[in-house]
Structures are given as C-alpha cells and as structure tokens.
Write a protein that holds these residues in place. Structure first.
Motif, PDB file in Angstrom:
ATOM      1  N   THR A 129       0.835  -1.202   0.000  1.00 37.96           N
ATOM      2  CA  THR A 129       0.000   0.000   0.000  1.00 37.96           C
ATOM      3  C   THR A 129       0.869   1.251   0.000  1.00 37.96           C
ATOM      4  N   SER A 130       0.350   2.306  -0.621  1.00 38.67           N
ATOM      5  CA  SER A 130       1.018   3.607  -0.621  1.00 38.67           C
ATOM      6  C   SER A 130       0.032   4.661  -0.138  1.00 38.67           C
ATOM      7  N   PHE A 131       0.466   5.450   0.829  1.00 37.29           N
ATOM      8  CA  PHE A 131      -0.338   6.552   1.352  1.00 37.29           C
ATOM      9  C   PHE A 131       0.434   7.850   1.106  1.00 37.29           C
ATOM     10  N   ILE A 132      -0.168   8.795   0.403  1.00 33.90           N
ATOM     11  CA  ILE A 132       0.501  10.067   0.125  1.00 33.90           C
ATOM     12  C   ILE A 132       0.236  11.032   1.274  1.00 33.90           C
ATOM     13  N   LYS A 133       1.320  11.547   1.843  1.00 35.88           N
ATOM     14  CA  LYS A 133       1.239  12.453   2.990  1.00 35.88           C
ATOM     15  C   LYS A 133       2.033  13.718   2.692  1.00 35.88           C
ATOM     16  N   VAL A 134       1.816  14.734   3.506  1.00 38.47           N
ATOM     17  CA  VAL A 134       2.619  15.952   3.432  1.00 38.47           C
ATOM     18  C   VAL A 134       3.492  16.009   4.674  1.00 38.47           C
ATOM     19  N   SER A 135       4.810  16.029   4.477  1.00 40.08           N
ATOM     20  CA  SER A 135       5.762  16.076   5.579  1.00 40.08           C
ATOM     21  C   SER A 135       6.713  17.247   5.364  1.00 40.08           C
ATOM     22  N   ASN A 136       6.710  18.183   6.318  1.00 38.75           N
ATOM     23  CA  ASN A 136       7.546  19.387   6.216  1.00 38.75           C
ATOM     24  C   ASN A 136       7.302  20.130   4.905  1.00 38.75           C
ATOM     25  N   GLY A 137       6.020  20.221   4.525  1.00 42.04           N
ATOM     26  CA  GLY A 137       5.652  20.951   3.322  1.00 42.04           C
ATOM     27  C   GLY A 137       5.927  20.220   2.027  1.00 42.04           C
ATOM     28  N   LYS A 138       6.316  18.944   2.115  1.00 39.52           N
ATOM     29  CA  LYS A 138       6.676  18.170   0.929  1.00 39.52           C
ATOM     30  C   LYS A 138       5.843  16.896   0.872  1.00 39.52           C
ATOM     31  N   LYS A 139       5.337  16.562  -0.318  1.00 38.70           N
ATOM     32  CA  LYS A 139       4.581  15.326  -0.480  1.00 38.70           C
ATOM     33  C   LYS A 139       5.521  14.121  -0.485  1.00 38.70           C
ATOM     34  N   VAL A 140       5.156  13.105   0.303  1.00 40.59           N
ATOM     35  CA  VAL A 140       5.934  11.869   0.371  1.00 40.59           C
ATOM     36  C   VAL A 140       4.972  10.686   0.328  1.00 40.59           C
ATOM     37  N   LYS A 141       5.535   9.499   0.147  1.00 41.76           N
ATOM     38  CA  LYS A 141       4.744   8.270   0.194  1.00 41.76           C
ATOM     39  C   LYS A 141       5.116   7.476   1.438  1.00 41.76           C
ATOM     40  N   GLU A 142       4.096   6.928   2.104  1.00 46.88           N
ATOM     41  CA  GLU A 142       4.324   5.983   3.187  1.00 46.88           C
ATOM     42  C   GLU A 142       3.937   4.598   2.685  1.00 46.88           C
ATOM     43  N   ILE A 143       4.895   3.672   2.768  1.00 50.66           N
ATOM     44  CA  ILE A 143       4.724   2.333   2.205  1.00 50.66           C
ATOM     45  C   ILE A 143       4.406   1.338   3.315  1.00 50.66           C
ATOM     46  N   GLY A 144       3.366   0.548   3.115  1.00 58.37           N
ATOM     47  CA  GLY A 144       3.015  -0.513   4.054  1.00 58.37           C
ATOM     48  C   GLY A 144       2.846  -1.833   3.329  1.00 58.37           C
ATOM     49  N   THR A 145       2.893  -2.933   4.067  1.00 59.50           N
ATOM     50  CA  THR A 145       2.697  -4.249   3.460  1.00 59.50           C
ATOM     51  C   THR A 145       1.740  -5.086   4.299  1.00 59.50           C
ATOM     52  N   ALA A 146       0.997  -5.928   3.614  1.00 57.67           N
ATOM     53  CA  ALA A 146       0.115  -6.905   4.245  1.00 57.67           C
ATOM     54  C   ALA A 146       0.145  -8.152   3.374  1.00 57.67           C
ATOM     55  N   SER A 147      -0.729  -9.093   3.656  1.00 52.80           N
ATOM     56  CA  SER A 147      -0.819 -10.318   2.865  1.00 52.80           C
ATOM     57  C   SER A 147      -2.258 -10.494   2.389  1.00 52.80           C
ATOM     58  N   GLY A 148      -2.442 -11.323   1.384  1.00 53.24           N
ATOM     59  CA  GLY A 148      -3.778 -11.597   0.873  1.00 53.24           C
ATOM     60  C   GLY A 148      -3.789 -12.918   0.135  1.00 53.24           C
ATOM     61  N   TRP A 149      -4.964 -13.320  -0.352  1.00 50.94           N
ATOM     62  CA  TRP A 149      -5.080 -14.612  -1.038  1.00 50.94           C
ATOM     63  C   TRP A 149      -6.265 -14.593  -1.988  1.00 50.94           C
ATOM     64  N   CYS A 150      -6.144 -15.387  -3.027  1.00 50.27           N
ATOM     65  CA  CYS A 150      -7.137 -15.407  -4.098  1.00 50.27           C
ATOM     66  C   CYS A 150      -8.351 -16.242  -3.696  1.00 50.27           C
ATOM     67  N   TRP A 151      -9.529 -15.703  -4.006  1.00 50.10           N
ATOM     68  CA  TRP A 151     -10.774 -16.408  -3.692  1.00 50.10           C
ATOM     69  C   TRP A 151     -11.803 -16.171  -4.795  1.00 50.10           C
ATOM     70  N   LYS A 152     -12.507 -17.200  -5.158  1.00 48.17           N
ATOM     71  CA  LYS A 152     -13.662 -17.171  -6.068  1.00 48.17           C
ATOM     72  C   LYS A 152     -13.292 -16.963  -7.531  1.00 48.17           C
ATOM     73  N   GLU A 153     -12.464 -15.951  -7.834  1.00 52.01           N
ATOM     74  CA  GLU A 153     -12.040 -15.674  -9.205  1.00 52.01           C
ATOM     75  C   GLU A 153     -10.546 -15.358  -9.212  1.00 52.01           C
TER      76      GLU A 153
END
Length: 477
Positions: free
Chosen positions: A40-64
């Motif tokens: 995941t990427s979340f766009i934030k403003v830090s010290n007047g500058k746009k940055v990205k905060e990167i996070g990770t999770a897990s998932g799995w395929c279902w149905k299709e």
C-alpha cells in the motif's frame, strides 16, 4: 495367505505415508499459487513536501483469479494498492467490497497474474489441530509459512470483545466501524507477525479456515486473532458496507510505515524498506528482536486494561512524576511473540552474548531482556529458576520478600514470576518473567537504591526503565 495380507498391509501403510506427504505439502502448493503480498502507498505531506508511506500486508485469491481477500485495516484509505506474487509478477488493485464487522476487504486486480482461487472450510474455535499461516511478515522479502494453533476458550464462538483491552481501544474501533467488538474470532496461541494481516490460515489440505488479523495494541504488546473464513468470506461478496476513505486507526497509530520520496521507484522503495528493517533489527546469535513501534506513554496507557492503567498511575503518583512527555521503543521477538519496551531513543545492544541490554549514560541503571523456547511449561519454569540462581547467587544477593514475590499461575500454561533482590552495596534488582508454555520471557532492571533518595534525575530515569519493564509481555490473543 498371510503373505498376501502382510503385503496388503505394507501397501496400505505406504499409501497412507505418501498421502500424508502430499497433504503436508498441499498447503505449500496452495500458497505458491494463491497467496500474495499487498503493498500500500499513502501520500502524505511532511515538512511541506509530499511523500509516500509504504506498508505491506498479505492476501489470497478467492472465487475468481482476479479477486483477493485481505485485511481492511491494511488497505483502507490507501492511494495505491499493488499486488505482488512470489514469482515477481504484479498488478495494481482497487477495493471492490468490504465487510467491516470482520475487518475484511475484497480487492479487484487490474489484470490476471495467474492466481488460483482457494476453498473455504469451517473449523472448531477450540480445535487442537495445527494450522499454517502463509504470508509476507514484516522484514521478510519472500513468502513464509508458520505454524499456528488456536487458544482454547470457554466460549463456543469467542468474539473480539473477549480479547480487547482498554475502553479507549474499544471506543476507537466502534467509532471507526471496523472490526467490530462483536465479531467472531479464532483466538491464536501462536504469534502473528506484522505484515501477516490478511494472510490465509490453512489446514494441511490447503483450504482456508481463517484470515490473520491484528494491528492493535494492548499496552505495548500486539493483539492477534483470526477471522473465521467460512463464516465471513462468503458474506464479503454481497456486502454493501461503505468503503472507508481514510487510513485505519491500526495504520495511523500502531503500524511502522516506511517513508519514501513521492517519485521513488519500486526498487528504491524496496531498498528503503530493507534498510529500515536492518536498522531496526538487533541480532543475538540465533535470536533477534525488531523495533516495531515507538509510542508515547499516554498512547500506551490508553490501550491497557484497567488493572494495568491503575498500577502505572499508582506508580507515577507515588513518585509524583509526570510521564506524559516520555516515549518508549517497542521491540518484538517474532519467533516467540515476546515484547519488551525500553525508554525511547536508548541504544539496545548485546550483553555477555545472552541478553538484550540498555542503560543510562553512566551505566548505573541497567535493563536486560531475553526470550527462550523450551520443551514446555515445566522446563520454562526451571529455566527461570536457573537463571535467577546464576545471576543473583545467594552468597551476594538477598531476596526482598514481599507479598508479590514468587510465582503466580494463571492457568496450566501461563505463569508469572515477580521478585526483587538486593546486595550489600544497595544495588537493587527487579525481575519479571512470563512463561507461556514453551515460550519464556525474562526482564530485569538493576539500579542503586540509595541514589534514588537524593538524585531526582536518576529517579526519573529509574521510573522510565521500570515502566518499560512492566510493559513487557507476550503478544495477546
């Protein structure tokens, strides 16, 4: 005739053994073709500058092949979601449905990357069977499988409310709208690591019985559980719950996101994540702990249960010291689920090849922590006894016998030790130990008792370390 029967029995045993091997490998095969990393990427403003905060999770395929189930708290409010397979193929995704009660999100992939849908199966919340969680835990850059067991509960259908601590935490979830305290859960006795949110919990035959969840804190320790897959996932496809547009409480308060430049490439993002994981990891032989959270005293206090809050409030009131401006660095042993806290900004190092250690500048105030894996509860208790006898020999240290000195048994697996020792130079040791079956956590502090009486700064330092020791615990489930 006997020879025929003998050969038939041998053949049946061989078939059974082969089927066992196939069954044991099928959860791995299912993971290879169906489990993904959710970035995941979340766009934030830090010290007047746009940055990205990167996070990770897990998932799995279902149905299709283009549908993926994951944890809602991990993807809510994300500006961009990218799905990665372990074979390096990837695609963007968006949230198609959510089921708030169970903290679940259904993602629609922009393109087919060859995923195979998994099947669902019900499970007994009090099952003694062994299951497997497959996903991408924090700091691990390829898919990993870990054993999972359920904690037994007196409830036939335990709910999230039964493991939540602190009224503030419950209030935050109710206000947020997910997960709801009434949600059915599986209580997990094994540790679920950061990054496992949304991961499938599988039986040996590769069917999904639960979805790993968490992302919350009870004091310093993480709170883990799993959502029953067969009960909740079919409801996800037809849910009309509104998709949240802002990041979750779990992501905002309790997650360790990596900040990168807005125009950073995927390779630059990966290098930054790896660098932070390395910087936050302290290795002691085969044992390691990772700094997963830095929090203020008030943030931690608000998520504790009433008893924990009362004890800390009494301690700070006794010394008339305000801790509201203090912070703590939280370290976790992902192998055992052990969590311990030290004053924020202090350097964690290795002492004598056995202990994780922090100290004040003149080393007159010391903090030690270590966790172990033994063969079971009895050996864990004997290990604590042996450690105490080695560190605090009776010819130089005397136990300070108080009402709370010694062992307290919570149940047949969980035991707590608390005690104090003093030597002839007024050096004072406070010891806390927790035994959770084969897992053991022991933490102790050393300070000079006389110095507390005349040095106010030393007293404040002591209280900071002492509270950190009291926050140490295993992940809650």
């Amino acid at each position: 005739m006997k020879i025929k029967y003998y050969l038939l029995n041998v053949l049946l045993v061989m078939v059974y053994q082969i089927s066992e091997v196939i069954a044991q490998s099928s959860d791995r095969e299912s993971a290879q073709t169906s489990v993904v990393k959710v970035k995941t990427s979340f766009i934030k403003v830090s010290n007047g500058k746009k940055v990205k905060e990167i996070g990770t999770a897990s998932g799995w395929c279902w149905k299709e092949p283009t549908l993926v189930v994951t944890a809602l708290h991990a993807v809510a409010g994300a500006d961009e979601i990218t799905i990665h397979r372990d074979n390096n193929s990837s695609t963007k995704a968006s949230i198609e449905r959510v089921l708030k009660e169970a903290d679940l999100a259904l993602l629609r992939l922009n393109s087919d990357i060859g995923l195979r849908p998994l099947n669902l199966q019900d499970a007994d919340p009090n099952s003694g069977m062994e299951y497997y969680v497959w996903g991408f835990p924090q700091g691990v850059f390829s898919m990993q499988g870990d054993d999972i067991r359920f904690s037994r509960s007196l409830e036939q259908s335990p709910t999230l409310n039964s493991i939540l601590t602190g009224n503030s935490l419950k209030s935050e979830l109710i206000t947020q709208g997910y997960p709801l305290p009434v949600a059915r859960i599986y209580r997990i006795s094994s540790t679920i690591q950061p990054g496992h949110s949304g991961a499938p919990i599988m039986a040996k035959n590769g069917v999904v019985i639960g979805i790993a969840d968490g992302g919350l804190r009870g004091g310093a320790a993480r709170i883990n559980w799993a959502m029953p897959a067969a009960y909740y996932v079919p409801r996800l496809i037809s849910s009309n719950d509104q998709i949240p547009r802002s990041p979750s409480v779990q992501t905002s308060l309790y997650s360790s996101l990596t900040t990168v430049d807005l125009d950073a490439t995927e390779q630059e993002e990966l290098e930054k994540v790896k660098s932070e994981a390395s910087e936050n990891k302290v290795v002691n032989g085969t044992q390691s702990v990772s700094k997963t959270w830095t929090a203020s005293y008030n943030d931690i206090l608000e998520t504790m249960d009433y008893e924990g809050q009362r004890e800390l409030n009494e301690l700070t009131a006794l010394f008339n010291i305000d801790m509201s401006g203090k912070s703590f660095d939280i370290y976790e042993d992902f192998n055992t689920g052990a969590t311990f806290a030290i004053p924020g900004g202090e350097n964690l190092q290795i002492h004598d090849g056995s202990w994780f250690n922090a100290s004040n500048s003149d080393e007159t105030l010391q903090y030690f922590a270590s966790s172990y894996v033994t063969s079971g509860t009895e050996e864990s208790i004997l290990t604590v006894t042996g450690i105490l006898e080695a560190i605090f020999p009776s010819d130089t240290w005397s136990p300070v016998v108080e009402e709370e000195f010694g062992w307290t048994s919570i149940d047949e697996y969980f035991h707590i030790f608390s005690g104090n020792f003093i030597d002839s130079n007024q050096n004072f040791a406070s010891v806390d130990a927790e035994v959770d079956g084969e897992y053991l956590l022991i933490v102790f502090t050393l300070h000079n008792e006389q110095r507390l009486e005349y040095d106010d700064d030393y007293l404040k330092q002591y209280l900071h370390y002492s509270i950190g020791m009291q926050m140490s615990a295993f992940s809650e489930n």
